[in-house]
Scaffold this motif. Structure first.
Motif, PDB file in Angstrom:
ATOM      1  N   PHE A   7       0.972  -1.238   0.181  1.00 52.84           N
ATOM      2  CA  PHE A   7       0.216  -0.131  -0.164  1.00 52.84           C
ATOM      3  C   PHE A   7       0.453   0.939  -0.081  1.00 52.84           C
ATOM      4  CE2 PHE A   7      -2.606  -2.988   2.063  1.00 52.84           C
ATOM      5  CZ  PHE A   7      -3.745  -2.705   1.448  1.00 52.84           C
ATOM      6  N   ASP A  12      -5.275   5.822   6.152  1.00 52.65           N
ATOM      7  CA  ASP A  12      -5.217   4.077   7.048  1.00 52.65           C
ATOM      8  C   ASP A  12      -5.064   3.019   7.040  1.00 52.65           C
ATOM      9  OD1 ASP A  12      -5.811   4.955   4.438  1.00 52.65           O
ATOM     10  OD2 ASP A  12      -7.737   4.949   4.608  1.00 52.65           O
ATOM     11  N   SER A  13      -3.251   3.212   6.250  1.00 48.71           N
ATOM     12  CA  SER A  13      -3.334   2.026   6.042  1.00 48.71           C
ATOM     13  C   SER A  13      -3.504   0.809   6.828  1.00 48.71           C
ATOM     14  CB  SER A  13      -1.746   1.938   6.056  1.00 48.71           C
ATOM     15  OG  SER A  13      -1.224   3.360   5.135  1.00 48.71           O
ATOM     16  N   GLU A  15      -5.691   0.394   8.743  1.00 55.24           N
ATOM     17  CA  GLU A  15      -7.197  -0.272   7.852  1.00 55.24           C
ATOM     18  C   GLU A  15      -6.562  -1.344   6.927  1.00 55.24           C
ATOM     19  OE1 GLU A  15     -10.105   2.632   8.007  1.00 55.24           O
ATOM     20  OE2 GLU A  15      -9.406   3.801  10.371  1.00 55.24           O
ATOM     21  N   ASP A  16      -6.718  -0.520   6.274  1.00 51.59           N
ATOM     22  CA  ASP A  16      -5.861  -1.607   5.057  1.00 51.59           C
ATOM     23  C   ASP A  16      -5.587  -3.093   5.270  1.00 51.59           C
ATOM     24  OD1 ASP A  16      -7.317   0.319   3.508  1.00 51.59           O
ATOM     25  OD2 ASP A  16      -5.697   1.737   2.546  1.00 51.59           O
ATOM     26  N   VAL A 316     -10.584  -0.941  -2.560  1.00 53.02           N
ATOM     27  CA  VAL A 316      -9.810  -1.735  -2.007  1.00 53.02           C
ATOM     28  C   VAL A 316     -10.653  -3.324  -1.544  1.00 53.02           C
ATOM     29  CG1 VAL A 316      -7.906  -1.783  -0.358  1.00 53.02           C
ATOM     30  CG2 VAL A 316      -8.609   0.132  -1.391  1.00 53.02           C
ATOM     31  N   ARG A 317     -11.418  -3.135  -1.271  1.00 53.57           N
ATOM     32  CA  ARG A 317     -11.603  -4.599  -0.255  1.00 53.57           C
ATOM     33  C   ARG A 317     -11.985  -4.877  -2.151  1.00 53.57           C
ATOM     34  NH1 ARG A 317     -13.842  -7.942   3.327  1.00 53.57           N
ATOM     35  NH2 ARG A 317     -14.013  -6.401   4.978  1.00 53.57           N
TER      36      ARG A 317
END
Length: 336
Positions: A7, A12-13, A15-16, A316-317
């Protein structure tokens, strides 16, 4: 072949990365690009606190951005937060330096840096910039030395290959896979792209958002390594050069690297609309499920042991789920 994820470091990395762990990815890499991103070590620490299994590491660290003691202390901290899960990759600074107007560091500097960094993690006294130093962290300030983490090195040419052979535990490749990749027991390959739905138009808005940033690396890389003449030889290259040339030369690197690996900048959009979208398939891991599986099989046959996929776009999901589904079937077929 392990299936991992990368990423562009963001607020919010963590969370990813939590999502990537939930889905089953093996490792998560974050970029060391301070001109585009928050601090990579802070974001990795947040991810370490929120995950239990997924591997973590900076991919790639750019030595000139920090003193080796700073990176050694940060590595030790992450190893304490995520024991057994940390790997580190080093590179000469494709965007980590060029986006600030500098060229890549020399391989002699890289070698000296990694020797010092490794020595510090082993607990040794090392010399750097004419001074002798050692990690002095008492109990509670860092893990006991030695702190053992695998180190991968991003190299394309013969000088980088020599440094990787001497000082690395494996290779971290992107943009292209060097001929010497098969020499290494561990080869991580960073790639971009998007899996097309059945019958999906490869020039659609979803594909542009998800596959465009990876495609733009063709123009960015051609510019940095071959100049505007090299860009002009690519689809959409004339339109890309026209936009970039509106910026004074001393600031042109800013125009080139704005949005790098995240979104299409003004020049990238002009190139995409001028036919550059045709580079999506040839330059990224994009295509139908079958086409992406075939590309992954070719990478495995070329010695890649870890595919590192960077998703782009607003969903992203969707990108992570779809790619993992295709990659898992591909790696299962390779094993069988």
């Amino acid at each position: 072949m392990d299936v991992s994820v990368a990423f562009p470091t963001a607020l919010d990395s963590h969370e990813d990365i939590t999502l990537a762990e939930e889905l089953g990815y093996a490792r998560a890499w974050l970029y060391d690009t301070p001109q585009n991103s928050p601090d990579v070590w802070m974001c990795l620490a947040l991810a370490a606190e929120r995950t239990t299994r997924i591997g973590l590491g900076p991919g790639v660290l750019v030595p000139s951005l920090r003193h080796p003691m700073v990176n050694a202390a940060a590595t030790a901290m992450l190893a304490a937060l995520a024991p057994g899960r940390v790997e580190v990759a080093f590179g000469t600074g494709f965007s980590g330096r060029r986006a600030m107007g500098y060229g890549a560091i020399t391989w002699s500097f890289m070698a000296e840096y990694i020797r010092a960094y490794r020595g510090l993690l082993r607990g040794e006294v090392v010399e750097w910039e004419g001074a002798e130093m050692q990690m002095l962290h008492p109990a509670g300030h860092a893990p006991r030395r030695p702190v053992d983490v695998p180190i991968l090195i991003s190299a394309l040419g013969p000088k980088g290959a020599e440094v990787a052979r001497e000082l690395g535990d494996g290779l971290y490749a992107t943009l292209q896979l060097p001929d010497f990749a098969r020499e290494f027991p561990r080869v991580s390959y960073l790639a971009w792209g998007t899996v097309l739905d059945e019958g999906e138009d490869p020039t659609s808005e979803r594909v542009r958002l998800a596959g465009g940033p990876g495609t733009a690396l063709a123009w960015h890389g051609a510019y940095e390594f071959g100049g505007q003449a090299a860009v002009a030889g690519l689809a959409g290259g004339g339109a890309w050069n026209e936009v970039v040339n509106r910026t004074p030369e001393e600031r042109r690197h800013i125009a080139v690297h704005t949005g790098h690996c995240v979104e299409l900048n003004e020049a990238d959009r002009a190139a995409w609309d001028a036919g550059g979208s045709s580079l999506l398939g040839p330059t990224t891991l994009s295509g139908t499920r079958e086409e992406v599986r075939d590309k992954l099989g070719e990478l495995a046959d070329s010695g890649v042991t870890e595919i590192v996929f960077q998703p782009c776009g607003p969903d992203v999901r969707r990108e992570l789920e779809t790619f993992l589904e295709v990659a898992s079937r591909s790696t299962t077929a390779v094993r069988s």
